[in-house]
Design a protein around this motif. Structure first.
Motif, PDB file in Angstrom:
ATOM      1  N   UNK A  38      44.386  47.143  47.923  1.00  0.00           N
ATOM      2  CA  UNK A  38      45.423  47.168  46.880  1.00  0.00           C
ATOM      3  C   UNK A  38      46.422  48.243  47.276  1.00  0.00           C
ATOM      4  N   UNK A  39      47.589  47.786  47.784  1.00  0.00           N
ATOM      5  CA  UNK A  39      48.506  48.693  48.473  1.00  0.00           C
ATOM      6  C   UNK A  39      49.686  49.095  47.587  1.00  0.00           C
ATOM      7  N   UNK A  40      49.957  50.394  47.529  1.00  0.00           N
ATOM      8  CA  UNK A  40      51.220  50.889  46.986  1.00  0.00           C
ATOM      9  C   UNK A  40      52.087  51.292  48.166  1.00  0.00           C
ATOM     10  N   UNK A  41      53.271  50.688  48.241  1.00  0.00           N
ATOM     11  CA  UNK A  41      54.198  50.922  49.349  1.00  0.00           C
ATOM     12  C   UNK A  41      55.323  51.818  48.861  1.00  0.00           C
ATOM     13  N   UNK A  42      55.359  53.041  49.391  1.00  0.00           N
ATOM     14  CA  UNK A  42      56.383  54.008  48.978  1.00  0.00           C
ATOM     15  C   UNK A  42      57.470  54.068  50.037  1.00  0.00           C
ATOM     16  N   UNK A  43      58.724  53.933  49.615  1.00  0.00           N
ATOM     17  CA  UNK A  43      59.818  54.134  50.554  1.00  0.00           C
ATOM     18  C   UNK A  43      61.098  54.457  49.795  1.00  0.00           C
ATOM     19  N   UNK A  44      62.191  54.617  50.553  1.00  0.00           N
ATOM     20  CA  UNK A  44      63.418  55.159  49.989  1.00  0.00           C
ATOM     21  C   UNK A  44      64.428  54.063  49.630  1.00  0.00           C
ATOM     22  N   UNK A  45      64.473  52.991  50.421  1.00  0.00           N
ATOM     23  CA  UNK A  45      65.474  51.941  50.208  1.00  0.00           C
ATOM     24  C   UNK A  45      64.837  50.775  49.444  1.00  0.00           C
ATOM     25  N   UNK A  46      65.390  50.502  48.258  1.00  0.00           N
ATOM     26  CA  UNK A  46      64.778  49.505  47.365  1.00  0.00           C
ATOM     27  C   UNK A  46      64.716  48.118  48.006  1.00  0.00           C
ATOM     28  N   UNK A  47      65.778  47.736  48.733  1.00  0.00           N
ATOM     29  CA  UNK A  47      65.831  46.381  49.307  1.00  0.00           C
ATOM     30  C   UNK A  47      64.672  46.145  50.272  1.00  0.00           C
ATOM     31  N   UNK A  48      64.297  47.178  51.035  1.00  0.00           N
ATOM     32  CA  UNK A  48      63.164  47.043  51.966  1.00  0.00           C
ATOM     33  C   UNK A  48      61.875  46.750  51.203  1.00  0.00           C
ATOM     34  N   UNK A  49      61.699  47.438  50.092  1.00  0.00           N
ATOM     35  CA  UNK A  49      60.467  47.265  49.317  1.00  0.00           C
ATOM     36  C   UNK A  49      60.440  45.901  48.642  1.00  0.00           C
ATOM     37  N   UNK A  50      61.634  45.440  48.227  1.00  0.00           N
ATOM     38  CA  UNK A  50      61.691  44.109  47.610  1.00  0.00           C
ATOM     39  C   UNK A  50      61.297  43.030  48.612  1.00  0.00           C
ATOM     40  N   UNK A  51      61.825  43.114  49.819  1.00  0.00           N
ATOM     41  CA  UNK A  51      61.487  42.082  50.810  1.00  0.00           C
ATOM     42  C   UNK A  51      60.018  42.186  51.223  1.00  0.00           C
ATOM     43  N   UNK A  52      59.479  43.401  51.273  1.00  0.00           N
ATOM     44  CA  UNK A  52      58.051  43.570  51.603  1.00  0.00           C
ATOM     45  C   UNK A  52      57.171  42.947  50.516  1.00  0.00           C
ATOM     46  N   UNK A  53      57.535  43.192  49.264  1.00  0.00           N
ATOM     47  CA  UNK A  53      56.735  42.649  48.156  1.00  0.00           C
ATOM     48  C   UNK A  53      56.793  41.123  48.146  1.00  0.00           C
ATOM     49  N   UNK A  54      57.935  40.589  48.625  1.00  0.00           N
ATOM     50  CA  UNK A  54      58.038  39.134  48.723  1.00  0.00           C
ATOM     51  C   UNK A  54      57.150  38.581  49.829  1.00  0.00           C
ATOM     52  N   UNK A  55      57.139  39.285  50.965  1.00  0.00           N
ATOM     53  CA  UNK A  55      56.294  38.864  52.097  1.00  0.00           C
ATOM     54  C   UNK A  55      54.810  39.006  51.771  1.00  0.00           C
ATOM     55  N   UNK A  56      54.478  40.051  51.050  1.00  0.00           N
ATOM     56  CA  UNK A  56      53.070  40.369  50.770  1.00  0.00           C
ATOM     57  C   UNK A  56      52.884  40.500  49.266  1.00  0.00           C
ATOM     58  N   UNK A  57      52.738  39.381  48.570  1.00  0.00           N
ATOM     59  CA  UNK A  57      52.568  39.448  47.122  1.00  0.00           C
ATOM     60  C   UNK A  57      51.343  40.305  46.798  1.00  0.00           C
ATOM     61  N   UNK A  58      51.486  41.134  45.776  1.00  0.00           N
ATOM     62  CA  UNK A  58      50.374  42.015  45.425  1.00  0.00           C
ATOM     63  C   UNK A  58      50.654  43.459  45.795  1.00  0.00           C
TER      64      UNK A  58
END
Ligand code: NDP
Length: 244
Positions: A33-53
């Protein structure tokens, strides 16, 4: 499943791009169960789309108060990868205060702070934990224009050892991975000049830079129980650079 990550809670910093993004995706695929921390919101949005959850956490780690506030409610975690960093290369005589402050804040201070918060939560929960700090071959060799970067990574290696010493009794392991050049955004900005990269590759016995997956595999090993007796160590992912 083989590495035992299913259901375990992981925090990965700098997960928007490059190595951190690949680590977050690999842990998620392995059932963590991964929490992905980063600075640019768009990167996190695309990551969450690639890896639901995957749970995104958008934050500038240079901001001590914001980090504290965000992590207070995000945990607890059993696995932590301190991966976020900046590489602001300048000749020693031209190093600016801004580059020095930013580098120390992101590459060193935030690692200490995030680890403190996460380790306190691990101890309070009574769960064993594993922390991997992403360092570099640059922690152990002088590289031109890397005065600040080398210094932050060298300090990170030593911070990791002291953390390993003090957190060991709480069943929290702390290790570093130390890669050679990887052609992520950071690698491309600093090593695209063919002459410069050829000179580096010539010093690497395996004759090539590292791939993102080389680094990810070593991080997963050090997070997993396969390395249960390893703490306070630095795993080189450098193709032999440091012995050359
Ligand atoms: P990238 O620059 O490709 O990615 C770094 C990630 O960290 C980005 O998502 C970036 O977000 C994030 N990040 C940077 N600063 C902050 C901050 N203040 N707060 C939150 N997130 C932040 O780097 P790499 O993947 O190449 O590097 C990952 C790690 O590997 C680093 O620790 C680096 O020092 C180390 N390393 C890299 C090598 C290489 O050649 N690439 C070699 C050896 C070690 P954003 O883009 O939005 O700022």
């Amino acid at each position: 499943p083989q590495l035992g990550f299913r259901g375990r809670r992981a925090l990965v910093t700098g997960a928007g791009k490059g190595i951190g993004r690949a680590v977050a995706a690999a842990l998620s695929r392995a059932g963590a169960r991964v929490t992905a921390l980063s600075r640019t919101a768009a990167d996190l949005e695309s990551l969450a789309q690639e890896c639901p959850g995957i749970e995104p956490l958008c934050l500038d780690l240079a901001d001590w108060e914001a980090t504290e506030a965000a992590l207070r409610t995000a945990g607890p975690f059993e696995l932590l990868v301190n991966n976020a960093a900046v590489a602001l290369l300048q000749p020693f005589l031209e190093v600016t205060r801004e580059a020095l402050d930013r580098s120390l804040d992101v590459n060193l201070r935030s690692v200490l702070h995030v680890s403190q918060i996460v380790a306190r939560q691990m101890i309070a929960q009574g769960v064993p934990g594993a922390i991997v700090n992403v360092s570099s071959q640059a922690s152990q060799r002088a590289l031109r224009d890397h005065a600040v970067y080398c210094s932050t990574k060298s300090a990170l290696d030593m911070l990791s050892k002291v953390m390993a010493m003090e957190l060991g009794p709480h069943k929290i392991r702390v290790n570093t991975v130390n890669p050679t050049v990887v052609m992520t955004d950071m690698g491309r900005i600093n090593w695209s000049d063919p002459q410069k990269s050829a000179a580096m590759i010539n010093r690497i016995p395996l004759g090539k830079f590292a791939e993102v997956d080389d680094v990810v595999n070593s991080i997963l090993f050090l997070l997993s129980d396969k390395s249960a007796m390893t703490t306070g160590s630095s795993l080189m992912v450098d193709g032999g650079f440091l012995v050359s």
